[in-house]
Scaffold this active site. Structure first.
Site, PDB file in Angstrom:
ATOM      1  N   GLU A 267       0.828  -1.220   0.000  1.00  0.00           N
ATOM      2  CA  GLU A 267       0.000   0.000   0.000  1.00  0.00           C
ATOM      3  C   GLU A 267       0.856   1.262   0.000  1.00  0.00           C
ATOM      4  O   GLU A 267       0.807   2.062   0.937  1.00  0.00           O
ATOM      5  CB  GLU A 267      -0.866  -0.054   1.258  1.00  0.00           C
ATOM      6  CG  GLU A 267      -1.992   0.926   1.318  1.00  0.00           C
ATOM      7  CD  GLU A 267      -2.784   0.660   2.582  1.00  0.00           C
ATOM      8  OE1 GLU A 267      -3.859   0.052   2.470  1.00  0.00           O
ATOM      9  OE2 GLU A 267      -2.315   1.035   3.685  1.00  0.00           O
ATOM     10  N   PRO A 268       1.669   1.422  -1.018  1.00  0.00           N
ATOM     11  CA  PRO A 268       2.577   2.567  -1.018  1.00  0.00           C
ATOM     12  C   PRO A 268       1.903   3.870  -1.421  1.00  0.00           C
ATOM     13  O   PRO A 268       0.968   3.877  -2.223  1.00  0.00           O
ATOM     14  CB  PRO A 268       3.614   2.167  -2.078  1.00  0.00           C
ATOM     15  CG  PRO A 268       2.864   1.284  -3.010  1.00  0.00           C
ATOM     16  CD  PRO A 268       1.780   0.600  -2.224  1.00  0.00           C
ATOM     17  N   ARG A 270       4.178   7.265  -1.032  1.00  0.00           N
ATOM     18  CA  ARG A 270       5.403   7.969  -1.423  1.00  0.00           C
ATOM     19  C   ARG A 270       6.132   7.297  -2.594  1.00  0.00           C
ATOM     20  O   ARG A 270       6.530   7.958  -3.548  1.00  0.00           O
ATOM     21  CB  ARG A 270       6.342   7.995  -0.201  1.00  0.00           C
ATOM     22  CG  ARG A 270       7.615   8.796  -0.393  1.00  0.00           C
ATOM     23  CD  ARG A 270       8.547   8.593   0.819  1.00  0.00           C
ATOM     24  NE  ARG A 270       7.867   8.704   2.079  1.00  0.00           N
ATOM     25  CZ  ARG A 270       7.604   9.863   2.710  1.00  0.00           C
ATOM     26  NH1 ARG A 270       8.004  10.992   2.172  1.00  0.00           N
ATOM     27  NH2 ARG A 270       6.956   9.880   3.854  1.00  0.00           N
ATOM     28  N   CYS A 348       3.944  35.213   5.544  1.00  0.00           N
ATOM     29  CA  CYS A 348       4.307  36.060   6.668  1.00  0.00           C
ATOM     30  C   CYS A 348       4.535  35.190   7.887  1.00  0.00           C
ATOM     31  O   CYS A 348       3.734  35.192   8.836  1.00  0.00           O
ATOM     32  CB  CYS A 348       3.203  37.075   6.924  1.00  0.00           C
ATOM     33  SG  CYS A 348       3.092  38.220   5.571  1.00  0.00           S
TER      34      CYS A 348
HETATM   35  N1  LLP Z   1      -1.005   3.084   4.516  1.00  0.00           N
HETATM   36  C1  LLP Z   1      -1.360   3.755   5.626  1.00  0.00           C
HETATM   37  C2  LLP Z   1      -2.356   3.177   6.529  1.00  0.00           C
HETATM   38  C3  LLP Z   1      -0.774   5.001   5.916  1.00  0.00           C
HETATM   39  O1  LLP Z   1      -1.110   5.653   7.024  1.00  0.00           O
HETATM   40  C4  LLP Z   1       0.168   5.561   5.010  1.00  0.00           C
HETATM   41  C5  LLP Z   1       0.760   6.868   5.254  1.00  0.00           C
HETATM   42  C6  LLP Z   1       0.484   4.822   3.857  1.00  0.00           C
HETATM   43  C7  LLP Z   1      -0.107   3.585   3.645  1.00  0.00           C
HETATM   44  C8  LLP Z   1       1.449   5.315   2.833  1.00  0.00           C
HETATM   45  O2  LLP Z   1       2.722   5.468   3.370  1.00  0.00           O
HETATM   46  P1  LLP Z   1       3.946   5.772   2.379  1.00  0.00           P
HETATM   47  O3  LLP Z   1       4.104   4.592   1.459  1.00  0.00           O
HETATM   48  O4  LLP Z   1       3.624   6.995   1.644  1.00  0.00           O
HETATM   49  O5  LLP Z   1       5.128   5.932   3.264  1.00  0.00           O
HETATM   50  N2  LLP Z   1       3.104  13.513   5.328  1.00  0.00           N
HETATM   51  C9  LLP Z   1       4.217  12.605   5.588  1.00  0.00           C
HETATM   52  C10 LLP Z   1       3.830  11.157   5.398  1.00  0.00           C
HETATM   53  C11 LLP Z   1       2.598  10.742   6.176  1.00  0.00           C
HETATM   54  C12 LLP Z   1       2.202   9.314   5.906  1.00  0.00           C
HETATM   55  C13 LLP Z   1       0.825   9.001   6.405  1.00  0.00           C
HETATM   56  N3  LLP Z   1       0.408   7.665   6.179  1.00  0.00           N
HETATM   57  C14 LLP Z   1       5.398  13.015   4.720  1.00  0.00           C
HETATM   58  O6  LLP Z   1       5.295  13.980   3.980  1.00  0.00           O
HETATM   59  O7  LLP Z   1       6.466  12.399   4.784  1.00  0.00           O
END
Ligand code: LLP
Length: 429
Positions: A267-268, A270, A348
């Protein structure tokens, strides 16, 4: 790896993009997203965590490549449907899954209305769902008691995290499920965002143990997201084939135990979109403050919040030639001296700085010398970039552009001043 200057992206002139769509604008390269999806095709299901980048054109691209989608709110379910995902499919693969720790009332109404599969992250959520939809199939998201992320703010496991059902409460949840005739068909673990192979691989063991406790109703296990990506020289990818092998081995042991096949999901967020995205901004002022040179852009943390939130590093490049200058007069090839610059935005607020370390400490970046009117591109910004944008300081949300087959397509118009005040009302006296 990250060039100091750029003139184009995916064959399209950056100056042309800025002239056509204005700045700040998010630009995504479709080919990069497609390549990233292909990297993960050994998993049975790649489910995009759309919170990372939820424009419906990006979701449509994912859907056409066979990717399914995760939704964390009624709004994200709405987006998935608008992008053409079916609410549910025959069999066990659910095109859309709602994953959260709570149902707000809108989300509960939406999953019931469209019969969306639910991944419950709290006993209360399970109870609320069971009482409204007895007999349904559900997934449980478990907090295995440990987690890891690129920042403490993106660690989603352990006692300090609000996420998932605490692993010691699994039995209680199985009893809640029984009471409502719910069948636990899925188990999901996500320990954090931007983690590493060492931590990710610990999750497989936890999954095997927990899946053993749930038993033979399970048909799907999900590895969650969290795959890191590259933001600067020296960063490394997780070897996705090694990662898959670890999960595949756990899956096979569980299949042996249960005597039936299990679907393996990843479930990616990023990983699929970060490197495809660029935030194109114009340098509007260059100031000297004592010994510091500041490049001030028309994009700020209202457009890209990751530096102020986590001290995140985004590569930067300069596009030679002020926008107003005719293309033919631009010298894009002569080397330029470098300068250590602080790069900030228009807001600001002192924290509106793209070059900062976690904790808000201002740093500098070695960049080519630039002039007012030239573009600066913030790179690797496709994940949690636009998606975390805001209207702070009454700045309109940026435009979004998708580059595909050498063409630039506007996939979101920049907000207008009218958009900013939409819904606001001055009460009559
Ligand atoms: N699945 C669940 C249940 C999640 O909570 C998340 C991310 C993902 C998958 C995806 O994770 P990823 O593959 O993207 O690492 N705003 C932060 C990241 C917050 C992630 C929240 N949940 C940032 O900019 O680094």
């Amino acid at each position: 790896m990250f060039p100091a200057t750029r003139t184009e992206l995916a064959g399209v002139s950056l100056r042309e993009i800025a002239r056509r769509f204005g700045t700040p604008t998010y630009v995504y390269d479709a080919a990069v997203i497609e390549r990233k999806i292909d990297d993960l095709k050994m998993f049975d299901v790649v489910r995009f965590a759309q919170k990372a980048c939820s424009n419906i054109a990006i979701l449509d691209l994912m859907r056409r490549k066979g990717v399914l989608v995760d939704a964390v709110s009624a709004g994200e379910i709405h987006r998935a449907l608008a992008a053409g995902f079916q609410p549910h499919a025959a069999g066990d693969t659910h095109p859309i899954v709602y994953t959260a720790d709570i149902f707000d009332r809108d989300a509960l109404a939406m999953v019931l209305k469209h019969d969306i599969h639910v991944n419950c992250g709290s006993p209360d959520m399970l109870e609320q769902y069971g009482s409204r939809k007895p007999g349904a199939n559900v997934t449980l998201r478990i907090n295995p008691g440990f987690g890891h992320g690129h920042s403490q703010k993106t660690n989603t496991g352990g006692e300090q995290s609000k996420h998932g059902i605490w692993h010691e409460q699994l039995d209680d949840c199985l009893r809640i499920a029984d009471r409502h005739g719910l069948s636990v068909t899925g188990l999901h673990l996500h320990i954090g965002s931007g983690t590493d192979l060492e931590h990710l691989s610990q999750v497989c063991g936890a999954m095997e143990k927990l899946a053993g406790d749930v038993g033979r109703t399970l048909t799907t296990i999900s590895a969650g997201g969290g795959l890191p990506t590259i933001y600067k020289a020296g960063d490394t990818y997780v070897d996705t084939s090694v990662y898959f092998s670890l999960w595949d081995a756990s899956r096979k042991r569980l299949e042996q135990k249960f005597g039936h096949k299990l679907t393996l999901e990843i479930e990616p967020g990023r990983y699929l979109v970060a490197e495809s995205g660029y935030l194109v901004a114009e340098i509007r002022a260059i100031k000297q403050m004592g010994k510091n040179t500041f490049y001030l852009l028309d994009a700020g943390f209202n457009n890209l919040a990751r530096p102020i939130l986590y001290g995140s590093h985004h590569p930067m490049s300069i596009v030679p030639g002020p926008l107003d200058m005719a293309d033919a007069s631009v010298d894009a090839t002569s080397p330029r001296p470098e300068v250590e610059a602080v790069v900030g935005g228009p807001l600001c607020e002192s924290g509106d700085i793209f070059t900062q370390a976690e904790g808000g400490f201002v740093t500098t970046r070695k960049l080519p010398t630039a002039q007012v009117g030239e573009l600066l591109v913030l790179e690797c910004a496709g994940a949690y970039g636009f998606a975390m944008g805001s209207n702070y300081n009454s700045k309109p949300l940026a435009a979004e552009v998708l580059l595909r087959n050498g063409q630039a397509h506007l996939i979101r118009a920049r907000q207008t001043p009218e958009d900013l005040t939409r819904g606001e009302v001055i009460p009559s006296a």
